[in-house]
Motif scaffolding. Sequence first.
Motif, PDB file in Angstrom:
ATOM      1  N   LYS A 129       0.828  -1.210   0.000  1.00 27.16           N
ATOM      2  CA  LYS A 129       0.000   0.000   0.000  1.00 27.16           C
ATOM      3  C   LYS A 129       0.862   1.260   0.000  1.00 27.16           C
ATOM      4  CE  LYS A 129      -4.408  -1.391   0.509  1.00 27.16           C
ATOM      5  NZ  LYS A 129      -5.578  -0.863  -0.223  1.00 27.16           N
ATOM      6  N   THR A 170      -2.002   1.716  -6.054  1.00 26.35           N
ATOM      7  CA  THR A 170      -0.719   2.404  -5.978  1.00 26.35           C
ATOM      8  C   THR A 170      -0.081   2.390  -7.362  1.00 26.35           C
ATOM      9  OG1 THR A 170       0.523   0.386  -5.457  1.00 26.35           O
ATOM     10  CG2 THR A 170      -0.390   1.640  -3.610  1.00 26.35           C
ATOM     11  N   ARG A 190      -7.954   3.835  -1.109  1.00 28.06           N
ATOM     12  CA  ARG A 190      -6.568   3.388  -0.970  1.00 28.06           C
ATOM     13  C   ARG A 190      -6.218   3.030   0.476  1.00 28.06           C
ATOM     14  NH1 ARG A 190      -3.677   7.693  -5.106  1.00 28.06           N
ATOM     15  NH2 ARG A 190      -3.583   6.300  -6.912  1.00 28.06           N
ATOM     16  N   PRO A 242      -5.944  -4.585   3.109  1.00 26.51           N
ATOM     17  CA  PRO A 242      -5.698  -5.480   1.967  1.00 26.51           C
ATOM     18  C   PRO A 242      -6.774  -6.548   1.772  1.00 26.51           C
ATOM     19  CG  PRO A 242      -3.694  -5.172   3.256  1.00 26.51           C
ATOM     20  CD  PRO A 242      -4.803  -4.547   4.038  1.00 26.51           C
TER      21      PRO A 242
END
Length: 702
Positions: A14, A95, A686, A690
């Motif tokens: 990330k 990303t 973002r 995960p």
Amino acid sequence: MNVLEIIPIARGTKIESLSYFTAENPPLGALVEVPVRSKTIHGIVASVTPAAELKADLKTAEFSLKKIEKVKARHFLSPAFMSSARAEANYAGATIGATLKAMVHSSIFTESERINIPEPASPVMIDDTQKKNEHKEKKVNDEVNEKTSTKVEVTEKAVSSAENSESPFPYPLSTIAIRPELPFGGKGMSSQTQKSNLFVHAIQGDDDERYGAYRSMIRESFARKKSLIFLTPTAEEAAYLFGMLEKGIENYIHILHGDMTAKNIRETWNKATTEKHAVVMVATGTFMAFSRGDLETLIIERMSARGWKGQRRPYLDLHHVAETYGIQAGLAVYMGDVALPLETSHRQATGRIEPGSPWKTRSISSAKDSVIDMKQYKGESFRILSSEVENLIRRTREENAHMVIIAGRKGLSPTTVCGDCHSIVTCNTCGAPVVLHQSKHVEGEATDSTYFLCHHCGERRSTEEYCKTCGSWKLGTVGIGIDLVRKKIADLFPGIKIFQLDSDTASTPRRVRDTVEKFKSTPGSILLGTELTITHFHDHVPYAAVVTMDSILSLPDFRIAERLFYFLIRLRSLTEREFIIQTRRTEDRTFEFAAKGNIADFVRYALLERRQFEWPPYSTLIKLSIEGKRDAIAAEMESIKGFLAPVSIDVFPSFTAGLRGNSLLHGLIRLSPSTWPNDELLAKLRSLPPSVSVNVDPESLL
């Protein structure tokens, strides 16, 4: 001594960038190797700062900087490529490192020290003339919006957001919104391109027409000493296109795809980049970084085919990525297929894409076409083949011709249901419906044994079981699979040669090629296949029939009708004498439009439905997915809904369960195209853990 900001090329991280030191002074965009925990990964240099300027910060830092291990390539990715990667990362909610890993084939990273990479040119900048043209184009879009009430994807707000977003590169991001509509075209364009250098160009037409247009483009470009690159979704499509274009230019056409070895990729790349003559490169999407100083034109072929959309995070749509990159690099961008995606057709209809050749609204075929209503056999025992299809098979054998027959699903039957409680027989591992299969064919014949196979997780088990819901032994099959069609043909036409093409019987590219070649060399034979067939078979045949594709339309997905139409129109374009579609759903006009090759009416029909329910292109969809135990993921999704408020999220369970018996839950965000990406929502997406996958413009909602 310099401190470098490095973009890590990795999917799972990330982190946007990491800091390292080195005594070297690599340029921005250089490829380096850096240590991350116990591994060494690739990274891209985002900034270089003399350590003396950061002396105070380095002294007070709570950590010590690591040294980069190696500079592998000083001029690795061009500014235009990096700008497009940044734009795509924003659009995909990912990303930039994960985006670059999905955009560039792994062999390019590993072979970077031994491949020739020309020093990149600067990205396209907007001069005063281009600004005036952009303003003029926006005015055209506004006029279109007043007439159609559609929302234009390119807005001044999106442009401003893109320009002002934080970037480690000293050149501007795309001055076009993340969904680009106004490519500039390249230098030295053909007269046809110069007429409309503000537009992406689309070529919609049958294969022979498109390939003819491509050959003309190659001749014109070579006359100007300019090179071209063609991108395709799969290695199979790349190999076929290469074969169609290579005649007469054998020394100046090259191919790159992921099935090649790293050595072959390196040798081909170097040969193509050092050739003094202009070249044609045919490649799959992850080789779009290929560049030469004379590269002028980018053609995205087979736009509607499956294979462009990544199946892993960050779920990039590579034909969208290629279009963005082509614009940034100042290339003339063309998109082609027999029937272009509905989103592309909508852009063409609203004046935001210009035809690159005469626009074809109908696919031309010499074949007689018919749609057979299988409900006419309702009073008889269950009928698999209509009289018309049986006659075609008979004629194929008598004339020593060839025939393609399509079944929508693998196995004997796609669904098994309890006759008492109507429960569907599902997989013990993941909960997906299992498919009834017949044991593998021995010398062309099937054995009597059957088994259940889960096509989602691969679990295989015996069919000797009872209903897990009510205990009944009354289990019955629903639907027609390819093995059942094969059995019926063999019973009606003993001795006829049948070559089967699906992912079970032809599981490798070599087996697929062998099956196709055996069929082509055997007169009076039948190629029996699933959707896979159209990807690997490109030859014209006298006869073709679709025995059943109704089961595909039963999937509750807004792209299903488009997927079915594209498959049927491609099969029809290969048929020379007679094309038959069997269906029990004649009320669905998709079959009628496909049988007649009527692309224009299908587009109008499908877009009307899309607009009614606000599906793309009238919205941008973002799908969030969580896998785990049912109660836990339900609570997590509720937490996400609160975190993303006031954005609305529609939550629904997956059509199939996750692996290892886990549940799978989706959340759907529907936005106006002009409002994505926006900084606030992008930052929140973002920051999600995960365990939550983010898929912008998903291929399927299921």
